[in-house]
Design a protein around this motif. Structure first.
Motif, PDB file in Angstrom:
ATOM      1  N   UNK A  27       4.392  -4.725 -12.912  1.00 50.32           N
ATOM      2  CA  UNK A  27       2.982  -4.393 -12.877  1.00 50.32           C
ATOM      3  C   UNK A  27       2.271  -5.598 -12.250  1.00 50.32           C
ATOM      4  N   UNK A  28       1.621  -5.459 -11.108  1.00 47.31           N
ATOM      5  CA  UNK A  28       1.286  -4.232 -10.396  1.00 47.31           C
ATOM      6  C   UNK A  28       2.424  -3.583  -9.603  1.00 47.31           C
ATOM      7  N   UNK A  29       3.561  -4.263  -9.448  1.00 47.72           N
ATOM      8  CA  UNK A  29       4.646  -3.667  -8.667  1.00 47.72           C
ATOM      9  C   UNK A  29       4.431  -3.845  -7.175  1.00 47.72           C
ATOM     10  N   UNK A  30       5.014  -2.940  -6.404  1.00 48.21           N
ATOM     11  CA  UNK A  30       4.894  -3.028  -4.950  1.00 48.21           C
ATOM     12  C   UNK A  30       3.444  -2.804  -4.531  1.00 48.21           C
ATOM     13  N   UNK A  31       2.840  -3.754  -3.781  1.00 49.36           N
ATOM     14  CA  UNK A  31       1.434  -3.614  -3.374  1.00 49.36           C
ATOM     15  C   UNK A  31       1.188  -2.347  -2.555  1.00 49.36           C
ATOM     16  N   UNK A  32       0.114  -1.674  -2.898  1.00 48.17           N
ATOM     17  CA  UNK A  32      -0.320  -0.495  -2.145  1.00 48.17           C
ATOM     18  C   UNK A  32      -1.834  -0.519  -2.049  1.00 48.17           C
ATOM     19  N   UNK A  33      -2.385   0.409  -1.311  1.00 46.04           N
ATOM     20  CA  UNK A  33      -3.835   0.432  -1.103  1.00 46.04           C
ATOM     21  C   UNK A  33      -4.560   0.597  -2.440  1.00 46.04           C
ATOM     22  N   UNK A  34      -5.478  -0.325  -2.719  1.00 49.52           N
ATOM     23  CA  UNK A  34      -6.221  -0.281  -3.971  1.00 49.52           C
ATOM     24  C   UNK A  34      -7.293   0.806  -3.899  1.00 49.52           C
ATOM     25  N   UNK A  35      -7.528   1.552  -4.977  1.00 47.86           N
ATOM     26  CA  UNK A  35      -8.566   2.587  -4.976  1.00 47.86           C
ATOM     27  C   UNK A  35      -9.955   2.060  -4.647  1.00 47.86           C
ATOM     28  N   UNK A  36     -10.170   0.758  -4.835  1.00 43.52           N
ATOM     29  CA  UNK A  36     -11.493   0.199  -4.514  1.00 43.52           C
ATOM     30  C   UNK A  36     -11.724   0.140  -3.008  1.00 43.52           C
ATOM     31  N   UNK A  37     -10.650   0.199  -2.220  1.00 43.52           N
ATOM     32  CA  UNK A  37     -10.747   0.238  -0.772  1.00 43.52           C
ATOM     33  C   UNK A  37     -10.921  -1.093  -0.086  1.00 43.52           C
ATOM     34  N   UNK A  38     -10.900  -2.195  -0.827  1.00 47.30           N
ATOM     35  CA  UNK A  38     -11.135  -3.500  -0.219  1.00 47.30           C
ATOM     36  C   UNK A  38      -9.869  -4.313   0.020  1.00 47.30           C
ATOM     37  N   UNK A  39      -8.760  -3.941  -0.632  1.00 49.94           N
ATOM     38  CA  UNK A  39      -7.529  -4.741  -0.502  1.00 49.94           C
ATOM     39  C   UNK A  39      -6.361  -3.947  -1.082  1.00 49.94           C
TER      40      UNK A  39
END
Length: 289
Positions: free
Chosen positions: A198-210
């Motif tokens: 956790x968070x694990x493999x990085x993916x597009x954040x729902x906030x849309x900024x990173x």
């Protein structure tokens, strides 16, 4: 290990602390059988380490090749190399106090060239025993071995650059996240954060900024900033605030929990929702109760 795994020593069964103790008590002893009198090669140690890693991965449900460095540290499980060295050293220490007419004593005295004690006494732990140490006291010997292990771990931390192991407690011992009062789901998040799942493999954040990286989640607008303000502040920015807060937890279940316990668990809940939006979180209405 497969039997233990099927009856509860798994991710959805017993707690990680209990599962690791079951492994240590019933399974690892089989790996240790005969190690006290065996001269091991590097390849032998490598095989033993891989067997231990495989068993630990079965407990947490990790991939067969997943790193277990953090897992062994938070459960306070030594490497198989250390276990083998300790067994050899204890065997050699006991042999010093055997009667002269004992078979091992006679074989060693009359056939020193072929005696396995010669090679076994070269173990690192035995060569570092002070001459003044009371070898007849098992507790004294055990404490000395643990001090050597702690010194070795401190040296390992200085030469290792892995973020996850650097974020853990710098001293040996069971991590408080394994025994402090928490629900199964909350404890699971603490363990997953420690292990990097956790968070694990990085993916597009729902906030849309990173992306959902450990760095971004500290400033993600979807996690209330007021929660982070309640966490203890590290001395410098190189230490992750969440890691610092977890490492500042009391080392005993008898000590009162810190005031930031609930904010810490709430932050991890927000992070889990962000990174795994398909999960069911409706039943979690309160945190840290």
């Amino acid at each position: 290990m497969a039997t233990l795994n099927s009856v509860g020593a798994c991710r959805s069964g017993f707690s990680l602390l209990l599962s690791s103790r079951l492994y240590k008590t019933f399974v690892r002893l089989k790996f240790e059988y005969g190690l006290a009198i065996s001269t091991l090669l590097k390849q032998d140690i490598k095989v033993l380490e891989s067997i231990q890693d495989k068993c630990l991965c079965m407990i947490v449900g990790g991939h067969a090749t997943s790193s277990t460095i953090v897992l062994k540290h938070i459960c306070n499980l030594p490497s198989m190399k250390f276990c083998a060295d300790a067994l050899m050293a204890k065997f050699c220490i006991r042999s010093r106090f055997l009667p002269a007419q004992c078979l091992l004593s006679l074989l060693h005295r009359h056939h020193t060239v072929y005696s396995s004690l010669v090679s076994l006494r070269k173990t690192h732990l035995l060569s570092n025993l002070p001459p003044t140490l009371k070898l007849r006291s098992p507790s004294v010997v055990k404490n000395h071995f643990e001090s050597i292990r702690e010194a070795g771990f401190a040296t390992f931390l200085q030469s290792n650059t892995q973020v996850l192991i650097q974020a853990c407690h710098p001293v040996l011992g069971v991590d408080p996240i394994l025994f402090l009062p928490a629900s199964r789901v909350e404890r699971g998040r603490l363990i997953r954060w420690r292990m990097g799942w956790l968070p694990g493999k990085p993916k597009e954040c729902p906030c849309g900024s990173d992306h959902t990286s450990r760095r971004h989640l500290l400033n993600c607008p979807l996690v209330p900033a007021t929660l982070f303000e309640q966490l203890p502040q590290p001395d410098h920015d190189q230490i992750h605030r969440l890691d610092f807060a977890i490492s500042s937890l009391p080392l005993s279940s008898q000590e009162p929990r810190h005031a930031y316990w609930i904010p810490l668990l709430t932050i991890l809940w927000h992070i889990d929702v962000i990174c795994n939006p398909d999960g069911n979180y409706s039943y979690e209405t309160e945190h840290g109760v």
